[in-house]
Write an enzyme that holds these catalytic residues in place. Structure first.
Site, PDB file in Angstrom:
ATOM      1  N   ASN A  17       2.160 -30.881 -29.026  1.00  0.00           N
ATOM      2  CA  ASN A  17       3.289 -30.073 -28.590  1.00  0.00           C
ATOM      3  C   ASN A  17       2.894 -29.005 -27.581  1.00  0.00           C
ATOM      4  O   ASN A  17       1.719 -28.740 -27.383  1.00  0.00           O
ATOM      5  CB  ASN A  17       3.905 -29.391 -29.818  1.00  0.00           C
ATOM      6  CG  ASN A  17       5.176 -30.079 -30.242  1.00  0.00           C
ATOM      7  OD1 ASN A  17       5.998 -30.439 -29.401  1.00  0.00           O
ATOM      8  ND2 ASN A  17       5.346 -30.282 -31.533  1.00  0.00           N
ATOM      9  N   CYS A  18       3.909 -28.370 -27.025  1.00  0.00           N
ATOM     10  CA  CYS A  18       3.748 -27.290 -26.049  1.00  0.00           C
ATOM     11  C   CYS A  18       2.691 -26.294 -26.521  1.00  0.00           C
ATOM     12  O   CYS A  18       2.747 -25.876 -27.664  1.00  0.00           O
ATOM     13  CB  CYS A  18       5.073 -26.566 -25.849  1.00  0.00           C
ATOM     14  SG  CYS A  18       4.981 -25.110 -24.787  1.00  0.00           S
ATOM     15  N   PRO A  19       1.739 -25.876 -25.693  1.00  0.00           N
ATOM     16  CA  PRO A  19       1.598 -26.177 -24.263  1.00  0.00           C
ATOM     17  C   PRO A  19       0.618 -27.313 -23.975  1.00  0.00           C
ATOM     18  O   PRO A  19       0.250 -27.525 -22.829  1.00  0.00           O
ATOM     19  CB  PRO A  19       1.017 -24.875 -23.730  1.00  0.00           C
ATOM     20  CG  PRO A  19       0.072 -24.432 -24.806  1.00  0.00           C
ATOM     21  CD  PRO A  19       0.713 -24.883 -26.115  1.00  0.00           C
ATOM     22  N   LEU A  20       0.191 -28.025 -25.029  1.00  0.00           N
ATOM     23  CA  LEU A  20      -0.904 -28.985 -24.839  1.00  0.00           C
ATOM     24  C   LEU A  20      -0.622 -30.112 -23.835  1.00  0.00           C
ATOM     25  O   LEU A  20      -1.505 -30.429 -23.036  1.00  0.00           O
ATOM     26  CB  LEU A  20      -1.344 -29.539 -26.194  1.00  0.00           C
ATOM     27  CG  LEU A  20      -1.918 -28.467 -27.143  1.00  0.00           C
ATOM     28  CD1 LEU A  20      -2.262 -29.064 -28.495  1.00  0.00           C
ATOM     29  CD2 LEU A  20      -3.153 -27.809 -26.547  1.00  0.00           C
TER      30      LEU A  20
END
Lengths: 85, 194
Positions: A17-20
């Site tokens: 998930n964000c920010p990955l």
């Protein structure tokens, strides 16, 4: 719907998930040779807007396409990013 | 022929020289302004002052910092007070969430204040983070350092909390104070206090 690009590198960020997705995409595109295309596979629905936003404000990269498919009951997003020559 | 030429100099020539000098001076000022607003290669600069050390509040500065680094921005996170725990190798793995005064919790404050409630709230959030594929605080700190984010630890808070440089993640900048933070903020396009 099938998309054909000369994919030179792939990156799997499914389940992340964000920010990955964006951060890992940036890391991967830096390793792609000029003119090469990176295929990013993600399951984060936010990655559609985020990778688009990242690509449009980052020099040297171009977002070619974003494809949404249903695979095993899960929505999968594929992003095709080209590294400029 | 008795044309008035004064001392022989053409006044319009003087004007042209003066205008050219003015243009050169303005161009120089413009390039100074441009170099301040753009950090060289045209990329942006962001400075975040991180003051919170709870599990929920550790995330916004780290997510914004690592994402901005992916945009090739020049990013500095100045951690002060409880924000320092985010850069503390051991503490960052055990950040807590408070159940009291948190309107998103479904329990009344009176119940939330009971022993064990903070631990329960923390466990619940940690499990959600894990299930959701959200990065841990530790991962985001490492990611930020790997992608060139400058993580700074406020020296005064280090001493106040009795933290040693070795307690912090490798790569964290120490020995910096408010003046360094202000200098970074003055140069930045974006300044945030979290």
């Amino acid at each position: 719907m099938s998309v054909e690009f000369d994919v030179t590198e792939t990156l799997d960020v499914t389940g992340l998930n964000c920010p990955l997705p964006v951060v890992k995409t940036k890391g991967a595109i830096d390793e792609v040779e000029a003119g090469g295309v990176l295929e990013v596979t993600a399951t984060d629905p936010g990655s559609v807007s985020d990778i688009d936003g990242w690509a449009s404000s980052t020099a040297g990269v171009e977002l070619l396409d974003q494809v949404e498919t249903e695979e095993d009951g899960e929505t999968v997003y594929r992003h095709y990013v080209r590294r400029d020559e | 022929m008795s044309t008035e030429t004064g001392d022989g100099a053409d006044p319009s020539l003087d004007d042209a020289t003066a205008v050219r000098e003015q243009v050169e001076a303005l161009e120089e000022r413009l390039s100074t302004v441009e170099s301040r607003t753009e950090s060289g290669d045209g990329s942006r600069k962001m400075t975040i002052i991180a003051t919170k050390g709870s599990l929920d509040m550790a995330y916004p500065p780290l997510i914004l910092a690592s994402t901005a680094a992916a945009f090739d921005w020049d990013v500095t996170v100045f951690a002060t007070f409880w924000g320092l725990d985010v850069l503390h190798e051991e503490h960052s793995k055990n950040l807590k969430l408070s159940a009291v005064g948190n309107p998103t919790m479904s329990v009344p404050n009176l119940v939330a204040a009971l022993p064990g409630m903070d631990a329960m709230a923390t466990r619940m959030m940690a499990r959600k983070i894990d299930e959701n594929g959200t990065a841990s605080v530790e991962e985001l700190v490492e990611l930020s350092l790997d992608t060139g984010v400058e993580l700074q630890a406020c020296q005064m808070t280090m001493e106040l909390m009795d933290y040693d440089e070795d307690d912090l993640y490798d790569g964290v900048t120490t020995g910096v104070g408010a003046a360094t933070a202000l200098e970074g903020m003055a140069d930045a396009d974006i300044q945030l206090l979290v």
